[in-house]
Design a protein around this motif. Structure first.
Motif, PDB file in Angstrom:
ATOM      1  N   TRP A 136       0.835  -1.206   0.000  1.00 60.12           N
ATOM      2  CA  TRP A 136       0.000   0.000   0.000  1.00 60.12           C
ATOM      3  C   TRP A 136       0.869   1.254   0.000  1.00 60.12           C
ATOM      4  CZ3 TRP A 136      -4.470   0.653   4.136  1.00 60.12           C
ATOM      5  CH2 TRP A 136      -5.249   1.761   3.787  1.00 60.12           C
ATOM      6  N   ALA A 145       2.719   1.707  -3.355  1.00 55.29           N
ATOM      7  CA  ALA A 145       1.856   2.236  -4.412  1.00 55.29           C
ATOM      8  C   ALA A 145       1.643   3.741  -4.224  1.00 55.29           C
ATOM      9  CB  ALA A 145       0.519   1.496  -4.415  1.00 55.29           C
ATOM     10  N   ARG A 167       2.876   8.077  -6.403  1.00 53.26           N
ATOM     11  CA  ARG A 167       1.978   9.138  -6.825  1.00 53.26           C
ATOM     12  C   ARG A 167       2.717  10.467  -6.835  1.00 53.26           C
ATOM     13  NH1 ARG A 167      -3.756   8.128  -3.652  1.00 53.26           N
ATOM     14  NH2 ARG A 167      -4.263   6.120  -4.620  1.00 53.26           N
TER      15      ARG A 167
END
Length: 252
Positions: A244, A247, A251
Motif C-alpha cells: 500500500w 503504491a 503518486r
C-alpha cells in the motif's frame, strides 16, 4: 547469502552455527530485505528519506553488537573451527562494531549541515491515509513489544515463536523485530509520500523472502498452532502495509 541459500552450512561458513535451518533462512531473508533498505536510503535525494533507513539500521546493528558480545562464546573464534567460519566471525565483529558508529556520524553530519528552517515554514502533517497509519502502528507495536521480550527474556518469550529458538537465536530474531518495528513506527509519521519508499520496498521484499523461506522449511513450524498462525498473519499485514505504501509513494 550463507544463511538464506545454504542454511545447513552455517557451522562451516557463518559466524555462528544457526539451528534449525528455518531460523537461518528467516535471518537470511531479513538481511537480504534490509540490504534493499540501505541501498534505497543511500540513493535517496533527501535526508528526510534517507533517515528512515539510517535509524532502523543503527538500532538493529547496535542491538546485534550487544547480543554478539553477550554470546561471544557461541561464535566461531576458536582455532578448531573452519577457516571460512573464523573469517566470517571476524568480518561480523568488524561490521557490527563500525556500522553503528558510522550511522551516528552520518546523522550528526547531516543534521549539522542542514540550514535552519525559516520560522514561516510549518512542519507537514503525516500524509499516509489514517487506515494505513493505524496498520503500521499496530505492526510496529507488535514487533517492538515482542522483539523487546525476546531480547530481555529470550527463553520464556521464545515459547510464543512458531519454531524452536535458542537463547542466542531468540535475541537475534528479537533485534530484527525491533529494527523492523522501528522502521514501521518511523515510516507512518512521514510527511512526504516519497520518503516512505525505502521502508515500503523493504517490507515487500521481507514478506516475499519469508514466503520462500516457509516454502523451503515451513515444516519446522508447529501447524496449526497460535504462534504459527500469528506469524503468518503478521507477515500478511506487513505485506499489505508495504504494498500500500509503495503504491502511494509513486503518486505525484
Amino acid at each position: 547469502m550463507t544463511l538464506f541459500v545454504f542454511p545447513l552450512r552455517t557451522a562451516e561458513w557463518f559466524a555462528w552455527t544457526v539451528n534449525p535451518p528455518m531460523t537461518a533462512v528467516f535471518l537470511g531473508a531479513a538481511y537480504w530485505s534490509a540490504a534493499g533498505l540501505e541501498v534505497a536510503g543511500a540513493r535517496s535525494a533527501s535526508w528526510e528519506s534517507a533517515r528512515l533507513a539510517v535509524w532502523p539500521v543503527f538500532v538493529f546493528k547496535a542491538l546485534t553488537l550487544g547480543i554478539t558480545l553477550l554470546h561471544l562464546d557461541r561464535f566461531h573464534l576458536s582455532p578448531g573451527t573452519a577457516t571460512l567460519a573464523q573469517v566470517a566471525t571476524w568480518a561480523w565483529l568488524a561490521i557490527y562494531a563500525i556500522v553503528p558508529v558510522a550511522m551516528l556520524l552520518i546523522s550528526w553530519m547531516q543534521i549539522r549541515s542542514r540550514p535552519p528552517a525559516p520560522r514561516s515554514v510549518i512542519a507537514g502533517w503525516p500524509v499516509l491515509p489514517p487506515a494505513l497509519r493505524l496498520l503500521l502502528l499496530g505492526i510496529a507495536g507488535i514487533l517492538l513489544l515482542y522483539g523487546d521480550a525476546l531480547l530481555a527474556a529470550p527463553i520464556p518469550a521464545a515459547t510464543w515463536w512458531p519454531w524452536p529458538l535458542s537463547e542466542l537465536t531468540a535475541r537475534a530474531v528479537g533485534a530484527w523485530l525491533v529494527g523492523l518495528g522501528w522502521a514501521a513506527a518511523q515510516g507512518q509519521m512521514s510527511g512526504d509520500l516519497r520518503t516512505v519508499r525505502p521502508v515500503a520496498l523493504t517490507s515487500v521484499a521481507f514478506v516475499i523472502l519469508q514466503a520462500l523461506a516457509l516454502l523451503r522449511h515451513g515444516d519446522a513450524l508447529a501447524w496449526p498452532s497460535v504462534p504459527a498462525i500469528g506469524f503468518v498473519t503478521v507477515l500478511l499485514a506487513i505485506g499489505v502495509a508495504g504494498g500500500w505504501a509503495l503504491a502511494l509513494s509513486f503518486r505525484r
